[in-house]
Design a protein around this motif. Structure first.
Motif, PDB file in Angstrom:
ATOM      1  N   SER A 183       5.934 -15.552 -37.915  1.00  0.00           N
ATOM      2  CA  SER A 183       5.654 -16.906 -38.389  1.00  0.00           C
ATOM      3  C   SER A 183       4.215 -16.987 -38.890  1.00  0.00           C
ATOM      4  O   SER A 183       3.363 -16.182 -38.500  1.00  0.00           O
ATOM      5  CB  SER A 183       5.879 -17.933 -37.280  1.00  0.00           C
ATOM      6  OG  SER A 183       4.905 -17.792 -36.268  1.00  0.00           O
ATOM      7  N   LYS A 184       3.944 -17.951 -39.709  1.00  0.00           N
ATOM      8  CA  LYS A 184       2.623 -18.087 -40.337  1.00  0.00           C
ATOM      9  C   LYS A 184       1.490 -18.089 -39.314  1.00  0.00           C
ATOM     10  O   LYS A 184       0.458 -17.434 -39.520  1.00  0.00           O
ATOM     11  CB  LYS A 184       2.585 -19.379 -41.155  1.00  0.00           C
ATOM     12  CG  LYS A 184       1.244 -19.676 -41.803  1.00  0.00           C
ATOM     13  CD  LYS A 184       1.248 -21.028 -42.491  1.00  0.00           C
ATOM     14  CE  LYS A 184      -0.130 -21.382 -43.026  1.00  0.00           C
ATOM     15  NZ  LYS A 184      -0.160 -22.748 -43.601  1.00  0.00           N
ATOM     16  N   ASN A 185       1.665 -18.790 -38.215  1.00  0.00           N
ATOM     17  CA  ASN A 185       0.591 -18.935 -37.241  1.00  0.00           C
ATOM     18  C   ASN A 185       0.666 -17.947 -36.086  1.00  0.00           C
ATOM     19  O   ASN A 185      -0.158 -17.985 -35.175  1.00  0.00           O
ATOM     20  CB  ASN A 185       0.587 -20.368 -36.686  1.00  0.00           C
ATOM     21  CG  ASN A 185       0.204 -21.384 -37.747  1.00  0.00           C
ATOM     22  OD1 ASN A 185      -0.776 -21.194 -38.465  1.00  0.00           O
ATOM     23  ND2 ASN A 185       0.981 -22.443 -37.880  1.00  0.00           N
ATOM     24  N   GLN A 191      -1.756 -17.426 -30.888  1.00  0.00           N
ATOM     25  CA  GLN A 191      -2.376 -18.730 -31.138  1.00  0.00           C
ATOM     26  C   GLN A 191      -3.336 -19.128 -30.022  1.00  0.00           C
ATOM     27  O   GLN A 191      -4.426 -19.664 -30.278  1.00  0.00           O
ATOM     28  CB  GLN A 191      -1.288 -19.795 -31.302  1.00  0.00           C
ATOM     29  CG  GLN A 191      -0.454 -19.611 -32.560  1.00  0.00           C
ATOM     30  CD  GLN A 191       0.631 -20.654 -32.690  1.00  0.00           C
ATOM     31  OE1 GLN A 191       0.394 -21.847 -32.509  1.00  0.00           O
ATOM     32  NE2 GLN A 191       1.845 -20.204 -33.009  1.00  0.00           N
ATOM     33  N   GLU A 242      -6.515 -17.006 -30.353  1.00  0.00           N
ATOM     34  CA  GLU A 242      -7.358 -17.459 -31.463  1.00  0.00           C
ATOM     35  C   GLU A 242      -8.139 -18.716 -31.093  1.00  0.00           C
ATOM     36  O   GLU A 242      -9.305 -18.871 -31.486  1.00  0.00           O
ATOM     37  CB  GLU A 242      -6.495 -17.689 -32.701  1.00  0.00           C
ATOM     38  CG  GLU A 242      -5.999 -16.380 -33.306  1.00  0.00           C
ATOM     39  CD  GLU A 242      -4.965 -16.544 -34.402  1.00  0.00           C
ATOM     40  OE1 GLU A 242      -4.614 -15.539 -35.035  1.00  0.00           O
ATOM     41  OE2 GLU A 242      -4.495 -17.693 -34.620  1.00  0.00           O
ATOM     42  N   LYS A 243      -7.539 -19.606 -30.319  1.00  0.00           N
ATOM     43  CA  LYS A 243      -8.263 -20.804 -29.872  1.00  0.00           C
ATOM     44  C   LYS A 243      -9.428 -20.419 -28.963  1.00  0.00           C
ATOM     45  O   LYS A 243     -10.536 -20.983 -29.074  1.00  0.00           O
ATOM     46  CB  LYS A 243      -7.321 -21.754 -29.134  1.00  0.00           C
ATOM     47  CG  LYS A 243      -8.006 -23.059 -28.738  1.00  0.00           C
ATOM     48  CD  LYS A 243      -7.078 -24.004 -27.998  1.00  0.00           C
ATOM     49  CE  LYS A 243      -7.769 -25.343 -27.755  1.00  0.00           C
ATOM     50  NZ  LYS A 243      -9.088 -25.218 -27.083  1.00  0.00           N
ATOM     51  N   TYR A 262     -12.219 -21.541 -37.571  1.00  0.00           N
ATOM     52  CA  TYR A 262     -10.970 -20.810 -37.762  1.00  0.00           C
ATOM     53  C   TYR A 262     -11.102 -19.348 -37.295  1.00  0.00           C
ATOM     54  O   TYR A 262     -12.141 -18.713 -37.502  1.00  0.00           O
ATOM     55  CB  TYR A 262     -10.561 -20.819 -39.240  1.00  0.00           C
ATOM     56  CG  TYR A 262     -10.513 -22.193 -39.847  1.00  0.00           C
ATOM     57  CD1 TYR A 262      -9.500 -23.103 -39.524  1.00  0.00           C
ATOM     58  CD2 TYR A 262     -11.489 -22.607 -40.775  1.00  0.00           C
ATOM     59  CE1 TYR A 262      -9.453 -24.370 -40.085  1.00  0.00           C
ATOM     60  CE2 TYR A 262     -11.458 -23.876 -41.340  1.00  0.00           C
ATOM     61  CZ  TYR A 262     -10.440 -24.749 -40.986  1.00  0.00           C
ATOM     62  OH  TYR A 262     -10.401 -26.006 -41.549  1.00  0.00           O
ATOM     63  N   VAL A 272      -8.473 -15.745 -37.197  1.00  0.00           N
ATOM     64  CA  VAL A 272      -7.188 -15.122 -37.512  1.00  0.00           C
ATOM     65  C   VAL A 272      -7.186 -13.725 -36.906  1.00  0.00           C
ATOM     66  O   VAL A 272      -7.936 -12.848 -37.340  1.00  0.00           O
ATOM     67  CB  VAL A 272      -6.955 -15.049 -39.035  1.00  0.00           C
ATOM     68  CG1 VAL A 272      -5.640 -14.331 -39.344  1.00  0.00           C
ATOM     69  CG2 VAL A 272      -6.935 -16.454 -39.638  1.00  0.00           C
ATOM     70  N   TYR A 296      -9.442 -19.291 -44.627  1.00  0.00           N
ATOM     71  CA  TYR A 296      -8.547 -19.252 -43.467  1.00  0.00           C
ATOM     72  C   TYR A 296      -7.083 -19.198 -43.902  1.00  0.00           C
ATOM     73  O   TYR A 296      -6.309 -18.372 -43.395  1.00  0.00           O
ATOM     74  CB  TYR A 296      -8.805 -20.486 -42.608  1.00  0.00           C
ATOM     75  CG  TYR A 296      -7.763 -20.737 -41.537  1.00  0.00           C
ATOM     76  CD1 TYR A 296      -7.564 -19.837 -40.498  1.00  0.00           C
ATOM     77  CD2 TYR A 296      -6.976 -21.898 -41.570  1.00  0.00           C
ATOM     78  CE1 TYR A 296      -6.608 -20.074 -39.508  1.00  0.00           C
ATOM     79  CE2 TYR A 296      -6.028 -22.141 -40.595  1.00  0.00           C
ATOM     80  CZ  TYR A 296      -5.842 -21.224 -39.568  1.00  0.00           C
ATOM     81  OH  TYR A 296      -4.893 -21.465 -38.604  1.00  0.00           O
ATOM     82  N   GLU A 297      -6.709 -20.050 -44.837  1.00  0.00           N
ATOM     83  CA  GLU A 297      -5.321 -20.074 -45.311  1.00  0.00           C
ATOM     84  C   GLU A 297      -4.951 -18.740 -45.966  1.00  0.00           C
ATOM     85  O   GLU A 297      -3.833 -18.240 -45.800  1.00  0.00           O
ATOM     86  CB  GLU A 297      -5.114 -21.220 -46.294  1.00  0.00           C
ATOM     87  CG  GLU A 297      -5.237 -22.612 -45.686  1.00  0.00           C
ATOM     88  CD  GLU A 297      -4.107 -22.956 -44.723  1.00  0.00           C
ATOM     89  OE1 GLU A 297      -3.068 -22.259 -44.757  1.00  0.00           O
ATOM     90  OE2 GLU A 297      -4.257 -23.900 -43.933  1.00  0.00           O
ATOM     91  N   LEU A 327      -4.389 -16.047 -43.216  1.00  0.00           N
ATOM     92  CA  LEU A 327      -3.079 -16.180 -42.578  1.00  0.00           C
ATOM     93  C   LEU A 327      -1.984 -15.505 -43.401  1.00  0.00           C
ATOM     94  O   LEU A 327      -1.083 -14.857 -42.850  1.00  0.00           O
ATOM     95  CB  LEU A 327      -2.724 -17.662 -42.392  1.00  0.00           C
ATOM     96  CG  LEU A 327      -3.477 -18.427 -41.312  1.00  0.00           C
ATOM     97  CD1 LEU A 327      -3.069 -19.896 -41.327  1.00  0.00           C
ATOM     98  CD2 LEU A 327      -3.222 -17.833 -39.927  1.00  0.00           C
ATOM     99  N   ARG A 369      -0.489  -8.004 -38.420  1.00  0.00           N
ATOM    100  CA  ARG A 369      -0.293  -8.914 -37.286  1.00  0.00           C
ATOM    101  C   ARG A 369      -0.680  -8.275 -35.944  1.00  0.00           C
ATOM    102  O   ARG A 369      -0.449  -7.097 -35.712  1.00  0.00           O
ATOM    103  CB  ARG A 369       1.162  -9.373 -37.225  1.00  0.00           C
ATOM    104  CG  ARG A 369       1.629 -10.155 -38.447  1.00  0.00           C
ATOM    105  CD  ARG A 369       3.030 -10.712 -38.247  1.00  0.00           C
ATOM    106  NE  ARG A 369       4.028  -9.670 -38.024  1.00  0.00           N
ATOM    107  CZ  ARG A 369       4.778  -9.138 -38.986  1.00  0.00           C
ATOM    108  NH1 ARG A 369       4.629  -9.535 -40.245  1.00  0.00           N
ATOM    109  NH2 ARG A 369       5.686  -8.208 -38.699  1.00  0.00           N
TER     110      ARG A 369
END
Length: 377
Positions: A46-48, A54, A57-58, A68, A70, A219-220, A223, A244
C-alpha cells in the motif's frame, strides 16, 4: 593494503573479544518480530506501507523533528530514492566526498549521474567546502555531504555555497542519526536527509533506511519511488523500484529508536573516557567543534604506523577497524585521477576504536592502555 585487510579479517574473526560495533537487541525486539510473524503481515504494497512501517516513520519524525519520513530497505535505497525525487539523471553531476563508504557514490551512479569526488577536511573527515567550490560545473545539480563517523559536515558554509549556485543537497546521514548542530538533527538542514539502520549503525533494523524531508512534494514522490512509482497499484506515475521496508524490520526499528537516546548517552560517556585516557599521547583524537554534538557512531583516531597498530590491537582482542582503507575515487569501478590530498592521507592514518554501549569501563581502560603502549613502542 589488501593483504593487511585480509589479515585483519582473519585475526578479528578468530580472536576478537571486543567488537568494533554490535547490534544491541533484547526481548522487546524478539517479541515484536514474533508478533509480526504471527500476524502474517510481513509486508505491504500500500502507498503508506504496513502498520509497523507507519508507526516507525512517526517515531522517526518525532525524533529528528521533521514533517515527513519514508522508510526503505537500506540506507543506500534512501539515497537512491532521494536522488530520484530530485530528478537527478544521466548527464548530471553530484559532488560527494571520496572518503566515505562506496554506497554514497553508487547511489549517484545508479541514476546515471556522475559522482564528482571532493576532498575532506583533516580535522573531522567530512567534505571540504572549498573543494566543493572547485568541483562545481554547469552540470552540477546537487551536493551530497557525508556526516562520517557521526561527525558533522560544515553545514553553514555548504548552505552559503548552495544558495549562491542554486544547488540541491542530500545529507548522507547514514552514520549520524542523533548527531546535532546548534541543537538541530543532522539530516534535516536541507531538502533531504538519509539514515541507515544496518547492524553496525547506532540502531538497527537488520537492514533498513529512511529518507526525511519537510517538502510535501518530495515526500509524495518518495512514497511512489519506494513502491514502483505506484499510488493505488498498477498505476505507476513515475519511475520507482521495490525499496519497501519489511514489517519485521520496521517492528525491530520501532523498539530500537526508543532506545536511541540511551545508546547515544552511553556512547558519549565511553568516548569522553577514551579521549581523557588518550589525552597525553601523540594520537589525534576526535573533537566536537563549536555547536556540535556527536552520536559517536565511530570513534576514529589517526596515528602513524596505522596498519601495524591495527594488527596488534586485533591480536589483543580489540576489534579496531579501518573505515575506509581505499578512497572511493581509487576503487576500480571509479578509479579517477582526482588529486585529493587529505583523503589519501586519511585512508592511510585513520583507525576506529570500539566505544559502543556494550563496552564496559574496564574495556575502555584496556583499549586505552593497549593503544598507549603500542604508540610508545
Amino acid at each position: 593494503m589488501r593483504t593487511d585487510g585480509l589479515y585483519t579479517l582473519v585475526v578479528r574473526t578468530k580472536f576478537v573479544k571486543i567488537p568494533i560495533n554490535t547490534p544491541i537487541l533484547g526481548k522487546e525486539e524478539l517479541s515484536a518480530v514474533t508478533s509480526v510473524v504471527k500476524s502474517g503481515g510481513l509486508t505491504s504494497a500500500s502507498k503508506n506501507g504496513g502498520k509497523n512501517v507507519q508507526e516507525f516513520e512517526k517515531l522517526v519524525k518525532d525524533f529528528v523533528k521533521i514533517k515527513y519520513a519514508v522508510s526503505v530497505n537500506s540506507g543506500t535505497a534512501a539515497l537512491q530514492a532521494a536522488l530520484y525525487a530530485l530528478d537527478i539523471k544521466q548527464g548530471d553531476e553530484v559532488i560527494v566526498p571520496s572518503f566515505t563508504f562506496v554506497a554514497s557514490a553508487n547511489a549517484i551512479a545508479s541514476t546515471g549521474a556522475k559522482p564528482v569526488f571532493a576532498d575532506i577536511l583533516k580535522e573531522n573527515f567530512t567534505i571540504d567546502p572549498e573543494s566543493i567550490v572547485k568541483k562545481i560545473t554547469r552540470k552540477t545539480k546537487a551536493i551530497m555531504p557525508v556526516h562520517l563517523y557521526g561527525h558533522i559536515s560544515s553545514l553553514d558554509r555548504i548552505k552559503e555555497i548552495t544558495k549562491k549556485h542554486n544547488l540541491s543537497v542530500i545529507e548522507d546521514a547514514a552514520q549520524s542519526l542523533g548527531s546535532t548542530f546548534k541543537g538541530k538533527q543532522t539530516g534535516t538542514f536541507f531538502e533531504l536527509g538519509c539514515y541507515s539502520f544496518y547492524p553496525g549503525k547506532v540502531i538497527t533494523s537488520g537492514e533498513g533506511g529512511v529518507a526525511v524531508t519537510n517538502n510535501k512534494k518530495l515526500y509524495e514522490k518518495l512514497l511512489m519511488i519506494r513502491n514502483h512509482g505506484m499510488i493505488k497499484g498498477y498505476d505507476s506515475k513515475i519511475f520507482g523500484l521495490n525499496l519497501r521496508l519489511p514489517e519485521i524490520s520496521a517492528a525491530i526499528a520501532k523498539i530500537q529508536i526508543k532506545k536511541l537516546p540511551k545508546f547515544i548517552q552511553q556512547r558519549r560517556r565511553n568516548a569522553k573516557l577514551l579521549s581523557d585516557l588518550l589525552s597525553k599521547t601523540k594520537i589525534k583524537t576526535p573533537l566536537e567543534r563549536k555547536n556540535e554534538k556527536f552520536n559517536w557512531a565511530l570513534y576514529t583516531i589517526t596515528t602513524k604506523n596505522r596498519n601495524s597498530v591495527l594488527k596488534k590491537l586485533n591480536s589483543k582482542g580489540i576489534g579496531a577497524a579501518v573505515y575506509y582503507p581505499v578512497p572511493v575515487h581509487k576503487i576500480p569501478i571509479y578509479n579517477t585521477k582526482s588529486k585529493l590530498t587529505n583523503t589519501d592521507w586519511a585512508s592511510k592514518h585513520v583507525l576506529s576504536l570500539p566505544i559502543h554501549p556494550n563496552i564496559s569501563t574496564k574495556n575502555i581502560e584496556y583499549i586505552a592502555k593497549t593503544v598507549r603502549d603500542l604508540v610508545h613502542e
